[in-house]
Write a protein that holds these residues in place. Structure first.
Motif, short mmCIF file in Angstrom:
data_model
loop_
_atom_site.label_atom_id
_atom_site.label_comp_id
_atom_site.label_asym_id
_atom_site.label_seq_id
_atom_site.Cartn_x
_atom_site.Cartn_y
_atom_site.Cartn_z
N GLN A 1 -75.01 -1.38 120.68
CA GLN A 1 -73.94 -0.45 120.35
C GLN A 1 -73.28 0.13 121.60
OE1 GLN A 1 -74.71 3.36 118.08
NE2 GLN A 1 -73.55 2.26 116.52
N SER A 2 -74.07 0.32 122.66
CA SER A 2 -73.53 0.93 123.87
C SER A 2 -73.02 -0.08 124.89
CB SER A 2 -74.59 1.82 124.53
OG SER A 2 -75.75 1.06 124.86
N GLY A 3 -73.63 -1.27 124.94
CA GLY A 3 -73.27 -2.23 125.97
C GLY A 3 -72.91 -3.61 125.47
N GLY A 4 -72.97 -3.85 124.16
CA GLY A 4 -72.67 -5.16 123.63
C GLY A 4 -73.89 -6.05 123.56
N TRP A 5 -73.66 -7.35 123.38
CA TRP A 5 -74.76 -8.27 123.15
C TRP A 5 -75.47 -8.71 124.43
CZ3 TRP A 5 -74.48 -13.05 125.44
CH2 TRP A 5 -73.23 -13.45 125.91
N LYS A 6 -74.80 -8.65 125.58
CA LYS A 6 -75.39 -9.17 126.82
C LYS A 6 -76.66 -8.41 127.26
CE LYS A 6 -71.58 -11.70 128.95
NZ LYS A 6 -70.76 -11.87 130.16
N PRO A 7 -76.68 -7.08 127.20
CA PRO A 7 -77.93 -6.39 127.56
C PRO A 7 -79.10 -6.78 126.66
CG PRO A 7 -76.10 -4.85 127.57
CD PRO A 7 -75.59 -6.12 126.98
N VAL A 8 -78.82 -7.10 125.41
CA VAL A 8 -79.87 -7.54 124.48
C VAL A 8 -80.48 -8.84 124.97
CG1 VAL A 8 -80.38 -8.24 122.12
CG2 VAL A 8 -78.79 -6.37 122.54
N ALA A 9 -79.63 -9.81 125.31
CA ALA A 9 -80.12 -11.10 125.79
C ALA A 9 -80.89 -10.94 127.10
CB ALA A 9 -78.94 -12.06 125.98
N LEU A 10 -80.42 -10.07 127.98
CA LEU A 10 -81.08 -9.87 129.28
C LEU A 10 -82.47 -9.28 129.11
CD1 LEU A 10 -80.82 -10.01 132.35
CD2 LEU A 10 -79.83 -7.70 132.29
N VAL A 11 -82.61 -8.29 128.25
CA VAL A 11 -83.92 -7.66 128.02
C VAL A 11 -84.91 -8.66 127.45
CG1 VAL A 11 -85.12 -5.99 126.55
CG2 VAL A 11 -83.09 -5.30 127.82
N ILE A 12 -84.48 -9.47 126.49
CA ILE A 12 -85.38 -10.47 125.90
C ILE A 12 -85.82 -11.48 126.96
CG2 ILE A 12 -85.54 -12.36 124.25
CD1 ILE A 12 -85.63 -9.70 122.88
N ALA A 13 -84.89 -11.93 127.81
CA ALA A 13 -85.22 -12.90 128.85
C ALA A 13 -86.25 -12.35 129.83
CB ALA A 13 -83.95 -13.33 129.59
N ILE A 14 -86.08 -11.10 130.24
CA ILE A 14 -87.01 -10.49 131.19
C ILE A 14 -88.38 -10.27 130.55
CG2 ILE A 14 -87.49 -8.39 132.50
CD1 ILE A 14 -84.45 -8.16 132.97
N ALA A 15 -88.39 -9.80 129.30
CA ALA A 15 -89.66 -9.52 128.62
C ALA A 15 -90.50 -10.78 128.44
CB ALA A 15 -89.39 -8.87 127.27
N THR A 16 -89.87 -11.89 128.08
CA THR A 16 -90.63 -13.13 127.90
C THR A 16 -91.15 -13.66 129.24
OG1 THR A 16 -88.51 -14.31 127.89
CG2 THR A 16 -89.52 -13.87 125.76
N ALA A 17 -90.35 -13.56 130.29
CA ALA A 17 -90.80 -14.01 131.60
C ALA A 17 -91.99 -13.19 132.10
CB ALA A 17 -89.64 -13.95 132.60
N ALA A 18 -92.00 -11.90 131.80
CA ALA A 18 -93.08 -11.03 132.28
C ALA A 18 -94.43 -11.37 131.67
CB ALA A 18 -92.72 -9.57 131.98
N LEU A 19 -94.43 -12.06 130.52
CA LEU A 19 -95.70 -12.40 129.86
C LEU A 19 -96.40 -13.61 130.48
CD1 LEU A 19 -94.84 -11.91 126.10
CD2 LEU A 19 -96.60 -10.71 127.38
N VAL A 20 -95.67 -14.43 131.22
CA VAL A 20 -96.25 -15.66 131.76
C VAL A 20 -97.48 -15.39 132.62
CG1 VAL A 20 -95.83 -17.64 133.26
CG2 VAL A 20 -94.11 -16.98 131.57
N PRO A 21 -97.42 -14.49 133.61
CA PRO A 21 -98.63 -14.25 134.41
C PRO A 21 -99.78 -13.65 133.62
CG PRO A 21 -96.88 -12.70 135.01
CD PRO A 21 -96.27 -13.74 134.13
N LEU A 22 -99.48 -12.84 132.60
CA LEU A 22 -100.55 -12.27 131.78
C LEU A 22 -101.32 -13.35 131.05
CD1 LEU A 22 -98.99 -9.06 130.13
CD2 LEU A 22 -100.75 -9.18 131.91
N VAL A 23 -100.60 -14.29 130.44
CA VAL A 23 -101.27 -15.37 129.73
C VAL A 23 -102.07 -16.24 130.71
CG1 VAL A 23 -100.90 -17.45 128.35
CG2 VAL A 23 -99.54 -15.40 127.89
N TRP A 24 -101.51 -16.53 131.86
CA TRP A 24 -102.20 -17.38 132.84
C TRP A 24 -103.51 -16.74 133.32
CZ3 TRP A 24 -102.28 -22.17 134.45
CH2 TRP A 24 -102.93 -22.47 135.65
N LEU A 25 -103.51 -15.43 133.53
CA LEU A 25 -104.66 -14.76 134.12
C LEU A 25 -105.71 -14.33 133.09
CD1 LEU A 25 -102.81 -12.46 136.69
CD2 LEU A 25 -104.19 -14.48 137.21
N LEU A 26 -105.30 -14.03 131.86
CA LEU A 26 -106.20 -13.34 130.94
C LEU A 26 -106.59 -14.14 129.69
CD1 LEU A 26 -104.61 -9.76 131.01
CD2 LEU A 26 -106.59 -10.59 132.29
N VAL A 27 -106.02 -15.31 129.48
CA VAL A 27 -106.31 -16.06 128.25
C VAL A 27 -107.04 -17.36 128.58
CG1 VAL A 27 -105.35 -17.13 126.18
CG2 VAL A 27 -104.28 -15.08 127.12
#
Length: 427
Positions: A165-191
């Motif tokens: 509502q405040s910034g359009g669709w692009k901030p939504v896509a950016l947040v999802i991209a960053i959040a998924t990338a941040a999980l990669v090291p967690l899965v590699w180290l802890l699973v």
């Protein structure tokens, strides 16, 4: 692989559950994002709702179709590698969408690639973790894992709706991209791959109760996946579970998850308030699905499914005629929320009873594919009905009627006959 020491003993299983819970949560946030992007995309590009709905439908369809192949791939190359590859694809596809200018690029990024990526980080992953890491309390843990999708709504949608509502669709896509990338090291180290990798046994098992590590599946994993489907498809129980889960998807993330915000907008309710309604459902689904897991460990799962689908069907029929007052929407959010993903634990239990712990998760992956086919159908159906009739009313009533049908089908399920004795398929 040489066993590597980890803290907490058998309780390390809950560390694995926590990381996978986060992964499932992010995948759920990705799949729900098109619902808050629909109106900004319409504003920026002039794309009609049925176009955005088509991209969402393709993503949901591939999200489900990928599941059983991902389960077989986990057996071939390992669970951790499969999940990491999927997270990378999810992050890359949503990140690339920032540069899209045409509708086919929306379909490619948010439909095809994000659908395939998120499909491996889905319900079938939760089922695999539960079977590998737990001997007891499976229903309760699967309930918690299933509730991650509700938590995804709870955590992401109000924030994503605010961003949209405040910034359009692009901030939504950016947040999802960053959040998924941040999980990669967690899965590699802890699973780890399985309890034996770290010298442990499944939670609730005796120290000498160590199931043999199955060898990597021989042959082409795609052939193995399709062969398991052919074997399961000879049983009536598979088709009942597939049909009920098709309706489950049709009545949840397909219709409500994709179109409720737009439906509320048609009724004069803004996006943030509508996303808050979905978040309330998320709170109650977190409670309802966890409770469903507890109940599944103790009661007949067929009767539980019958109750769940009946409540869901009646809730959907009620909504278009509720008047959309604050009180009416709260009542809907409570009853529908408690029931949102409550069907998963009893469905997984029935799948394991019918097909065994070994094949159960892979067969369950095909059942989940039915869920996502239903969801994809509803995502497109809802948008098409809105464009054709100018209202979502009939779409929600039809979905409610399918819920009543699923309640009746649930009571016909019989898991007593082994898969080695094929049954005649229902007409």
């Amino acid at each position: 692989m040489i066993a590597q020491s980890r803290p907490f003993g058998q309780r390390y299983a809950f560390v694995v559950v926590a990381v996978i819970f986060l992964s499932l949560l992010i995948a759920a946030g990705l799949r729900s994002a098109p619902s808050v992007m629909m109106l900004p995309l319409e504003k920026d590009f002039g794309w009609r709702r049925d176009v955005v709905s088509l991209a969402a439908a393709i993503g949901i369809f591939l999200y489900g179709l990928t599941g059983p192949f991902a389960a077989a791939l986990m057996e071939r190359i390992g669970l951790r590698k499969t999940v990491i590859a999927s997270l990378v694809v999810m992050s890359a596809s949503t990140g690339l969408s920032l540069f899209m200018t045409q509708s086919w690029q929306l379909i490619a990024t948010w439909g095809v690639f994000s659908g395939v990526g998120s499909g491996a980080v889905a319900t079938v992953l939760g089922a695999t973790i539960v079977n590998r890491w737990f001997k007891t309390n499976r229903g309760l843990v699967m309930g918690l894992m299933s509730a991650s999708s509700a938590t995804g709504l709870l955590v992401f949608l109000p924030f994503l709706a605010w961003l949209a509502q405040s910034g359009g669709w692009k901030p939504v896509a950016l947040v999802i991209a960053i959040a998924t990338a941040a999980l990669v090291p967690l899965v590699w180290l802890l699973v780890p791959e399985r309890p034996s990798t770290i010298g442990q046994v499944r939670f609730g098992a005796e120290p000498d109760d160590v199931p043999p590590t199955p060898p990597a599946a021989a042959g082409n994993f795609i052939s193995h996946t399709l062969g398991t489907l052919r074997e399961a498809a000879r049983t009536r129980v598979f088709w009942y579970l597939f049909a009920t889960f098709f309706i489950c998807g049709f009545t949840t993330n397909g219709l409500v998850g994709t179109h409720l915000i737009a439906f509320c907008a048609d009724m004069g309710i803004n996006e943030i308030q509508a996303a808050g309604l979905l978040s309330m459902m998320g709170i109650f689904d977190l409670i309802g699905t966890t409770l469903s897991g507890w109940l599944t460990d103790r009661f007949d799962p067929r009767k539980l499914l019958g109750v769940y689908y009946a409540i869901r069907g009646l809730s959907l029929i009620y909504l278009p005629y509720s008047g959309f007052s604050a009180t009416a929407l709260i009542i809907f959010a409570i009853f529908y929320g408690l029931d949102w993903i409550a069907t998963v634990p009893p469905t997984l239990r029935l799948s394991n009873e019918a097909f065994g712990d070994g094949k159960g998760p892979l067969v369950f992956g095909w059942i989940v594919a039915g869920h996502q086919v239903g969801a994809a159908t509803a995502a497109f159906f809802g948008g098409a009905m809105r464009e054709f009739q100018g209202s979502y009313e009939l779409a929600f009533v039809i979905a409610g009627m399918t819920g009543i049908i699923a309640a009746c089908l649930s009571l016909l399920i019989n898991t007593n006959r082994p898969i080695s004795q094929p049954e005649e398929q229902p007409a």
